[in-house]
Design an enzyme around this catalytic site. Structure first.
Site, PDB file in Angstrom:
ATOM      1  N   ASN A   7      -0.844  15.690 -11.632  1.00  0.00           N
ATOM      2  CA  ASN A   7      -0.096  14.918 -10.639  1.00  0.00           C
ATOM      3  C   ASN A   7       1.361  15.357 -10.753  1.00  0.00           C
ATOM      4  O   ASN A   7       2.071  14.960 -11.676  1.00  0.00           O
ATOM      5  CB  ASN A   7      -0.256  13.424 -10.934  1.00  0.00           C
ATOM      6  CG  ASN A   7       0.375  12.546  -9.871  1.00  0.00           C
ATOM      7  OD1 ASN A   7       1.229  12.983  -9.105  1.00  0.00           O
ATOM      8  ND2 ASN A   7      -0.033  11.291  -9.826  1.00  0.00           N
ATOM      9  N   ASP A 148      -3.005  12.782  -0.802  1.00  0.00           N
ATOM     10  CA  ASP A 148      -2.740  11.352  -0.676  1.00  0.00           C
ATOM     11  C   ASP A 148      -2.854  10.868   0.766  1.00  0.00           C
ATOM     12  O   ASP A 148      -2.990   9.677   1.018  1.00  0.00           O
ATOM     13  CB  ASP A 148      -1.333  11.037  -1.209  1.00  0.00           C
ATOM     14  CG  ASP A 148      -1.368  10.110  -2.402  1.00  0.00           C
ATOM     15  OD1 ASP A 148      -2.450   9.595  -2.727  1.00  0.00           O
ATOM     16  OD2 ASP A 148      -0.314   9.878  -3.001  1.00  0.00           O
ATOM     17  N   HIS A 208      -0.764  -1.781  -2.514  1.00  0.00           N
ATOM     18  CA  HIS A 208      -0.361  -0.886  -3.604  1.00  0.00           C
ATOM     19  C   HIS A 208       1.135  -1.100  -3.799  1.00  0.00           C
ATOM     20  O   HIS A 208       1.958  -0.568  -3.058  1.00  0.00           O
ATOM     21  CB  HIS A 208      -0.667   0.566  -3.230  1.00  0.00           C
ATOM     22  CG  HIS A 208      -0.286   1.553  -4.292  1.00  0.00           C
ATOM     23  ND1 HIS A 208      -1.219   2.230  -5.053  1.00  0.00           N
ATOM     24  CD2 HIS A 208       0.927   1.985  -4.732  1.00  0.00           C
ATOM     25  CE1 HIS A 208      -0.593   3.029  -5.903  1.00  0.00           C
ATOM     26  NE2 HIS A 208       0.711   2.897  -5.727  1.00  0.00           N
ATOM     27  N   ASN A 211       7.106   1.054  -7.476  1.00  0.00           N
ATOM     28  CA  ASN A 211       8.444   1.433  -7.015  1.00  0.00           C
ATOM     29  C   ASN A 211       8.373   1.930  -5.575  1.00  0.00           C
ATOM     30  O   ASN A 211       9.249   1.677  -4.760  1.00  0.00           O
ATOM     31  CB  ASN A 211       9.043   2.504  -7.920  1.00  0.00           C
ATOM     32  CG  ASN A 211      10.512   2.733  -7.631  1.00  0.00           C
ATOM     33  OD1 ASN A 211      11.297   1.782  -7.532  1.00  0.00           O
ATOM     34  ND2 ASN A 211      10.905   3.983  -7.460  1.00  0.00           N
ATOM     35  N   GLY A 212       7.278   2.634  -5.260  1.00  0.00           N
ATOM     36  CA  GLY A 212       6.915   2.939  -3.879  1.00  0.00           C
ATOM     37  C   GLY A 212       5.747   2.047  -3.519  1.00  0.00           C
ATOM     38  O   GLY A 212       4.780   1.959  -4.278  1.00  0.00           O
ATOM     39  N   ASP A 283      14.138  -2.191 -10.535  1.00  0.00           N
ATOM     40  CA  ASP A 283      13.068  -2.719 -11.381  1.00  0.00           C
ATOM     41  C   ASP A 283      12.981  -4.232 -11.191  1.00  0.00           C
ATOM     42  O   ASP A 283      13.937  -4.960 -11.487  1.00  0.00           O
ATOM     43  CB  ASP A 283      13.358  -2.380 -12.849  1.00  0.00           C
ATOM     44  CG  ASP A 283      12.176  -2.654 -13.762  1.00  0.00           C
ATOM     45  OD1 ASP A 283      11.477  -3.664 -13.543  1.00  0.00           O
ATOM     46  OD2 ASP A 283      11.960  -1.870 -14.698  1.00  0.00           O
ATOM     47  N   LEU A 284      11.826  -4.702 -10.718  1.00  0.00           N
ATOM     48  CA  LEU A 284      11.681  -6.133 -10.448  1.00  0.00           C
ATOM     49  C   LEU A 284      11.829  -6.997 -11.692  1.00  0.00           C
ATOM     50  O   LEU A 284      12.220  -8.161 -11.594  1.00  0.00           O
ATOM     51  CB  LEU A 284      10.323  -6.409  -9.794  1.00  0.00           C
ATOM     52  CG  LEU A 284      10.310  -6.394  -8.258  1.00  0.00           C
ATOM     53  CD1 LEU A 284       8.916  -6.652  -7.734  1.00  0.00           C
ATOM     54  CD2 LEU A 284      11.267  -7.433  -7.693  1.00  0.00           C
TER      55      LEU A 284
END
Length: 408
Positions: A7, A148, A208, A211-212, A283-284
Site C-alpha cells: 500500500n 480503490d 469509512h 483522517n480521510g 486528530d479527533l
C-alpha cells in the site's frame, strides 16, 4: 502461496506478507516519513516480534530495499529467499474510468495506468515507481493491481455524473469515482457473513471514517453512491480536507489571498477540515480534549463533522428507499470514536435506527467487532474494523490462480 501486499502512500509504504492457505500473516509493517531524516520502519512478525528502526530513507526505492532486507533477515525468520513470494498485490488509489476490477499487471496495463496519473497526482505516480521497482526485484512473481475506485464502477450515471457540460465527461473523464473501495468491498462481504445473508441481498450504509472519510450506499451488494468524487476532496468534513464546498470559493479566495488556484486547492486538502476549524489539530482525540476544556472551535469542529455525516446518512437512506439491513462504522474514527457515532445517529431512532449508548461507549477497541444497536432498533448498527489488505490478498490470489488455469 506467499503473497505480499503493498500500500504505497506519497511518503509511506505499508506491507503485509501472507501465507494465503490460511491467511496467516508472516510479517507486516510500515515505512513512514519517507524522504525525511525521521523515517521510521515498524515491523511485526508472526511470532509477535516487534522491531522499530529509525533510518534516513530518501526514496520509495530505498524503502523497498529496506523491506527486502527485513523479509530475508535470518534473525526474523520470515522467508529464506525472494522466490518464495509468488504474488504481489498493489493498492492503487485511482483506476480512472476503465479499471472496473483488479487486474494482472502487463505492459499495456502499466501504460494505461500512466495515462491517468493526473487524476491522482499525489499517489499514482509514486505507486507506478514502486511497481516498476518490484518488477525488477521480483521478476518471477505475478503482480496484481487493486484499485480503490473499482468498487464504485457499479454506480449509475445519474449518481456519478456532475451537472457540468456532458463533454467534460466524454472528453476528459470528469465524473465521480469514489474511494475507499477496497475497504467497502471487505466490509460488505463481512456483513454478509455476520448477518448470514447473500451479498446480493444486502442494502447498507457504510461509514469509512478516518483522517480521510467517506460514506458508501450499498444496494443489493454493490456500490450505489458514495460521498467522495473525482478526487478524495469531495464529501465529508475530514481531518484536513474541507469536503463539500461551493466551487466559487476557489477563484474568490485566490483573488482575496493573492494565491494561485492550485494553492487554494492545497489549502482545502491540507489545512481545512477538522484542522482548519479547530485551529489546533486534525486528530479527533486532540479535538475532544478541546471540547472537554470548553474550547469553542473544538466543539464546532466536532459538530460540523457529525452534522455532515448525518446529512449523508439521511440522503442515502432516501435513495435506498429506507430499506437497509445495517449501518456500519469502520476505519480509525469509525471503530474507536463513540462520540462521533452517537452524534451522527442522534435523531434516527424516530425511524427505527437506535444506538445502544452503553454498547456504543464500550466499542472503542481497534480490532474488535461490535453490534451497538439497541434491542428496539429495526436496523443493525455495527462497528467493524476494516481490512483492505485482505481484499488485496483475495483478489491477487484469485487472479493468479485463474491466470494459471488459463495457461494450462
Amino acid at each position: 502461496m506467499k503473497i505480499l501486499t503493498l500500500n504505497t502512500g506519497s511518503s509511506s509504504l505499508k506491507f503485509t506478507l501472507y501465507q494465503h492457505k490460511n491467511t496467516q500473516i508472516l510479517a507486516s509493517g510500515t515505512i513512514e516519513k519517507i524522504k525525511t531524516k525521521k523515517s521510521i520502519i515498524r515491523i511485526k512478525t508472526q511470532n509477535d516480534l516487534l522491531e522499530k528502526i529509525d533510518k534516513h530513507i530518501k526514496s520509495h526505492k530505498e524503502a523497498l530495499k529496506q523491506l527486502i532486507k527485513i523479509l530475508t533477515n535470518k534473525k526474523l525468520n520470515i522467508i529464506n529467499n525472494l522466490n518464495e513470494i509468488q504474488g504481489i498485490g498493489h493498492r492503487i488509489v485511482h483506476g480512472g474510468p476503465n479499471f472496473k476490477n483488479s487486474v494482472i499487471l502487463n505492459e499495456n496495463i502499466l501504460s494505461e495506468l500512466e495515462k491517468i496519473s493526473a487524476l491522482a497526482p499525489l499517489h499514482n505516480p509514486t505507486a507506478i515507481k514502486v511497481i516498476e521497482i518490484t518488477l525488477k526485484i521480483f521478476p518471477n512473481a505475478k503482480q496484481v493491481l487493486c484499485f480503490d475506485t473499482s468498487w464504485h464502477q457499479t454506480m449509475n450515471e445519474n449518481a456519478f455524473l456532475y451537472a457540468t457540460p456532458y463533454s467534460w465527461y466524454k472528453d476528459y473523464n470528469i465524473r465521480k469515482y469514489g474511494f475507499h473501495g477496497l475497504s467497502y468491498a471487505y466490509i460488505t462481504k463481512r456483513v454478509a457473513t455476520i448477518l448470514n445473508k447473500h451479498k446480493k441481498d444486502l442494502n447498507l450504509i457504510i461509514l469509512h471514517l478516518g483522517n480521510g472519510s467517506s460514506i458508501n450506499a450499498v444496494k443489493k451488494g454493490i456500490s450505489y453512491d458514495t460521498s467522495m468524487g473525482l478526487t478524495p476532496l469531495e464529501g465529508l468534513a475530514m481531518g484536513t480536507r474541507s469536503g463539500d464546498i461551493d466551487p466559487a470559493i476557489i477563484p474568490l479566495m485566490s483573488k482575496v489571498l493573492n494565491k494561485t488556484p492550485r494553492k487554494i486547492e492545497e489549502i482545502l486538502n491540507k489545512e481545512s477540515g477538522m484542522l482548519g476549524i479547530s485551529l489546533k489539530s486534525n486528530d479527533l482525540r486532540d479535538i475532544w480534549e478541546g471540547v472537554e476544556n470548553n474550547e469553542y472551535n473544538s466543539k464546532l469542529a466536532v459538530e460540523i463533522m457529525a452534522y455532515r455525516i448525518k446529512k449523508y446518512i439521511g440522503s442515502y437512506l432516501a435513495i435506498l428507499e429506507f430499506n437497509i439491513d445495517a449501518i456500519v462504522f469502520t476505519a480509525g474514527i469509525g471503530v474507536t470514536d463513540y462520540g462521533i457515532r452517537e452524534l451522527s445517529l442522534k435523531g434516527f431512532e424516530k425511524i427505527g435506527i437506535e444506538i445502544d449508548l452503553q454498547k456504543n461507549n464500550l466499542a472503542r477497541e481497534k480490532n474488535i467487532e461490535s453490534d451497538i444497536s439497541s434491542e428496539k432498533s429495526k436496523t443493525k448498527i455495527l462497528v467493524i474494523p476494516t481490512n483492505e489488505e485482505l481484499t488485496i490478498l483475495e483478489d491477487t490470489y484469485n487472479l493468479i490462480t485463474e491466470h494459471s488455469r488459463d495457461l494450462k
